[in-house]
Design an enzyme around this catalytic site. Structure first.
Site, PDB file in Angstrom:
ATOM      1  N   SER A 106       0.837  -1.203   0.000  1.00  0.00           N
ATOM      2  CA  SER A 106       0.000   0.000   0.000  1.00  0.00           C
ATOM      3  C   SER A 106       0.875   1.258   0.000  1.00  0.00           C
ATOM      4  O   SER A 106       1.608   1.483  -0.959  1.00  0.00           O
ATOM      5  CB  SER A 106      -0.952  -0.078   1.197  1.00  0.00           C
ATOM      6  N   ASP A 157     -10.300  -4.205  -4.822  1.00  0.00           N
ATOM      7  CA  ASP A 157      -9.680  -3.161  -3.995  1.00  0.00           C
ATOM      8  C   ASP A 157     -10.475  -1.859  -4.112  1.00  0.00           C
ATOM      9  O   ASP A 157     -10.551  -1.283  -5.204  1.00  0.00           O
ATOM     10  CB  ASP A 157      -8.236  -2.956  -4.481  1.00  0.00           C
ATOM     11  N   HIS A 188      -8.170  -4.595  -0.596  1.00  0.00           N
ATOM     12  CA  HIS A 188      -6.914  -3.882  -0.380  1.00  0.00           C
ATOM     13  C   HIS A 188      -6.007  -4.649   0.585  1.00  0.00           C
ATOM     14  O   HIS A 188      -4.788  -4.538   0.523  1.00  0.00           O
ATOM     15  CB  HIS A 188      -7.192  -2.475   0.151  1.00  0.00           C
TER      16      HIS A 188
HETATM   17  C1  MLT Z   1      -1.368   5.925  -0.122  1.00  0.00           C
HETATM   18  O1  MLT Z   1      -1.724   6.906   0.494  1.00  0.00           O
HETATM   19  O2  MLT Z   1      -0.175   5.633  -0.322  1.00  0.00           O
HETATM   20  C2  MLT Z   1      -2.443   5.052  -0.672  1.00  0.00           C
HETATM   21  O3  MLT Z   1      -3.658   5.728  -0.680  1.00  0.00           O
HETATM   22  C3  MLT Z   1      -2.536   3.777   0.072  1.00  0.00           C
HETATM   23  C4  MLT Z   1      -2.809   4.010   1.528  1.00  0.00           C
HETATM   24  O4  MLT Z   1      -1.874   4.210   2.264  1.00  0.00           O
HETATM   25  O5  MLT Z   1      -3.974   3.959   1.930  1.00  0.00           O
END
Ligand code: MLT
Length: 211
Positions: A106, A157, A188
């Protein structure tokens, strides 16, 4: 043991000298302990280097600032990607390890993708779990010269638009990376399939320890 040396709070677990080290990059709200069990599962015996993101969003560690979910502060992202690359270079000297394979989830996958595009020499390869395109505009000049990259996206996701992950795969491939992009029947969050896919890919890629 967690240490504050080398510019980022981190943990280092030594491993077998013939295994490529992993750089573990956690998601929003995680820390340097989060991905150690995953790292041990997908690459048993490999040295593990695991930093904590230095940005706080409502008390939650991240690797760079965002303006809203999925909307990144690109100036901060660029600065933090260079800081991460500098940290990796310092850690390689301090711990006597080769270029690591980034394993990011992520937010950690997104800083890994940005670092690949800005400082391609930093990683010997990368496993990007639920990544998205980090930059709105093309980064000129990155040469990823056959660098192996596995991207695992979740078909369900709700956070990462499919088009954004596809655009990242395309951007990395155009920079010369050997990209394998798979869509898993997952959201996700990570699933057992992520562990199996990452482990199998790392075995196939056989990235040398001293890259
Ligand atoms: C981010 O902010 O890098 C992406 O939206 C993934 C997350 O951290 O939720």
């Amino acid at each position: 043991m967690t240490t504050r040396d080398l510019g980022l709070i981190h943990r280092f677990e030594p491993g077998a000298p013939d295994r490529a080290p992993l750089l573990l990059l956690h998601g929003t709200g995680g820390d340097e302990g989060d991905l150690l069990p995953l790292g041990r599962m997908v690459a048993p015996g490999a040295p593990l280097l695991s930093p904590r993101g230095a940005v706080l969003e409502n008390g939650m560690p991240r690797f760079f600032r965002r303006l809203a979910e999925g909307v990144f502060d690109e100036a901060d992202l660029r600065r933090r990607a260079h800081e991460l690359a500098d940290f990796v270079a310092a850690a390689r000297t301090a711990y006597g390890i080769g270029a690591p394979v980034a394993l990011g989830f992520s937010n950690g996958a997104n800083i890994a993708a940005a670092t690949l595009l800005l400082r391609p020499e930093t990683f010997a390869g990368a496993v990007l779990l639920r990544p998205m395109l980090p930059f709105g505009e093309a980064e000129a000049g990155a040469d990823l010269a056959g660098r192996p990259v596995l991207m695992l996206s979740g078909a369900l996701d709700p956070i990462v638009p499919e088009a954004s992950a596809a655009a990242l795969a395309d951007r990395l491939a155009r920079a010369g990376a050997a990209v394998e992009h798979r869509r898993l029947p997952a959201g996700h969050g990570l699933s057992q399939a992520d562990v199996a896919e990452a482990q199998a890919w790392l075995g196939r890629a056989a990235i040398p320890a001293a890259a």
